[in-house]
Design an enzyme around this catalytic site. Structure first.
Site, PDB file in Angstrom:
ATOM      1  N   GLU A  73       1.697 -31.769  23.863  1.00 46.37           N
ATOM      2  CA  GLU A  73       0.992 -31.466  24.112  1.00 46.37           C
ATOM      3  C   GLU A  73       1.169 -30.615  25.961  1.00 46.37           C
ATOM      4  O   GLU A  73       1.965 -31.393  26.219  1.00 46.37           O
ATOM      5  CB  GLU A  73      -0.301 -32.340  24.916  1.00 46.37           C
ATOM      6  CG  GLU A  73      -1.485 -31.778  24.257  1.00 46.37           C
ATOM      7  CD  GLU A  73      -3.155 -31.194  24.210  1.00 46.37           C
ATOM      8  OE1 GLU A  73      -2.454 -29.995  24.730  1.00 46.37           O
ATOM      9  OE2 GLU A  73      -3.329 -31.588  24.893  1.00 46.37           O
ATOM     10  N   ASP A 130      -6.164 -34.796  29.399  1.00 45.78           N
ATOM     11  CA  ASP A 130      -6.623 -35.083  30.628  1.00 45.78           C
ATOM     12  C   ASP A 130      -7.398 -36.350  30.512  1.00 45.78           C
ATOM     13  O   ASP A 130      -7.625 -37.765  30.505  1.00 45.78           O
ATOM     14  CB  ASP A 130      -7.724 -34.035  31.134  1.00 45.78           C
ATOM     15  CG  ASP A 130      -8.567 -33.472  31.813  1.00 45.78           C
ATOM     16  OD1 ASP A 130      -8.387 -34.605  33.164  1.00 45.78           O
ATOM     17  OD2 ASP A 130      -8.888 -32.757  32.464  1.00 45.78           O
ATOM     18  N   PHE A 153      -5.944 -28.945  39.394  1.00 44.93           N
ATOM     19  CA  PHE A 153      -6.551 -28.418  38.551  1.00 44.93           C
ATOM     20  C   PHE A 153      -5.219 -27.416  38.278  1.00 44.93           C
ATOM     21  O   PHE A 153      -4.876 -26.664  39.688  1.00 44.93           O
ATOM     22  CB  PHE A 153      -7.439 -26.652  38.150  1.00 44.93           C
ATOM     23  CG  PHE A 153      -7.801 -26.826  37.265  1.00 44.93           C
ATOM     24  CD1 PHE A 153      -8.633 -27.167  36.455  1.00 44.93           C
ATOM     25  CD2 PHE A 153      -7.149 -25.818  36.592  1.00 44.93           C
ATOM     26  CE1 PHE A 153      -8.808 -26.587  34.814  1.00 44.93           C
ATOM     27  CE2 PHE A 153      -7.375 -25.157  35.236  1.00 44.93           C
ATOM     28  CZ  PHE A 153      -7.927 -24.983  34.440  1.00 44.93           C
ATOM     29  N   ARG A 160      -0.922 -18.148  31.951  1.00 43.77           N
ATOM     30  CA  ARG A 160       0.093 -19.051  31.198  1.00 43.77           C
ATOM     31  C   ARG A 160       1.271 -18.293  31.632  1.00 43.77           C
ATOM     32  O   ARG A 160       2.249 -19.437  31.177  1.00 43.77           O
ATOM     33  CB  ARG A 160      -0.546 -18.730  29.760  1.00 43.77           C
ATOM     34  CG  ARG A 160      -1.824 -19.110  29.503  1.00 43.77           C
ATOM     35  CD  ARG A 160      -2.211 -18.782  27.984  1.00 43.77           C
ATOM     36  NE  ARG A 160      -3.368 -19.305  27.746  1.00 43.77           N
ATOM     37  CZ  ARG A 160      -3.430 -20.201  27.566  1.00 43.77           C
ATOM     38  NH1 ARG A 160      -3.478 -21.691  27.110  1.00 43.77           N
ATOM     39  NH2 ARG A 160      -4.961 -20.517  27.106  1.00 43.77           N
TER      40      ARG A 160
END
Ligand code: IMP
Ligand code: MG
Length: 172
Positions: free
Chosen positions: A96, A100, A149, A162
């Site tokens: 992963e 979160d 974040f 990304r």
């Protein structure tokens, strides 16, 4: 305006992924391992980690969607793309990008255990414990981060960033 602040450099990431790979190599030597990438976010970590492994793992890909709102991710989790390999009697590591709330890995853990995996462990590149509601924790963690974040190294903000080879904190 979005602003990116560097959190982990390429060198720091490479070093940590290498250490995780060594740990997995020693624990899975001689075992039949299936490495499962949780798309999309884990693709870079998965690829770098896979290159360090010496037990010739099988590989597969899963994608899940989670519905919910607020600053913490999660909500209801469901498959949008399942794995194709049969994991009955196999050792599995789920790869992963970030844990979160923990709902995603909790969902995948229960689904894959029900299919008869001999063992199931979780490798998470990042761990953000602040928003945790799920009970399943990572067995291999790259870095534990505060409640911010982050983007880059596979992780996105609205499908952006990304491609960045480093991890950044996103400030808005
Ligand atoms: P969980 O089910 O709440 O653990 O959600 C994990 C998923 O939420 C991850 O696989 C990411 O796709 C997404 N996510 C959570 N935090 C971040 C973040 O800081 N940056 C980018 N994606 C995140
Ligand atoms: Mg994700």
């Amino acid at each position: 305006m979005e602003k990116l602040n560097l959190l982990y450099s390429r060198a720091a990431i490479a070093q940590r992924v290498c250490e995780l790979g060594e740990q997995i190599n020693s624990e899975y030597a001689g075992k039949q391992l299936v490495l499962v990438c949780v798309l999309k976010g884990a693709f870079m970590f998965f690829s770098d980690l896979a290159k360090t492994l010496t037990m010739n793992p099988e590989m597969d890909f899963v994608r899940v969607a989670s519905y919910g709102s607020g600053t913490c991710s999660g909500g209801l989790v469901s498959f949008t793309k399942d794995i194709e390999l049969n994991i009955l009697g196999k050792h599995v590591i789920l790869v992963e990008d970030i844990i979160d709330t923990g709902r995603t890995v909790e969902f995948l853990h229960s689904q894959f255990m029900a299919r008869g995996a001999t063992s199931l462990k979780i490798a998470a590149f990042l761990d953000k414990p602040m928003c945790r509601v799920g009970k399943v924790e990572a067995d291999y963690t790259g870095f534990t981060i505060p409640d911010a974040f982050v983007v880059g190294y596979g992780l996105d903000y609205a499908e952006k960033y990304r491609e960045l080879p480093e991890i950044y904190i996103l400030e808005q």
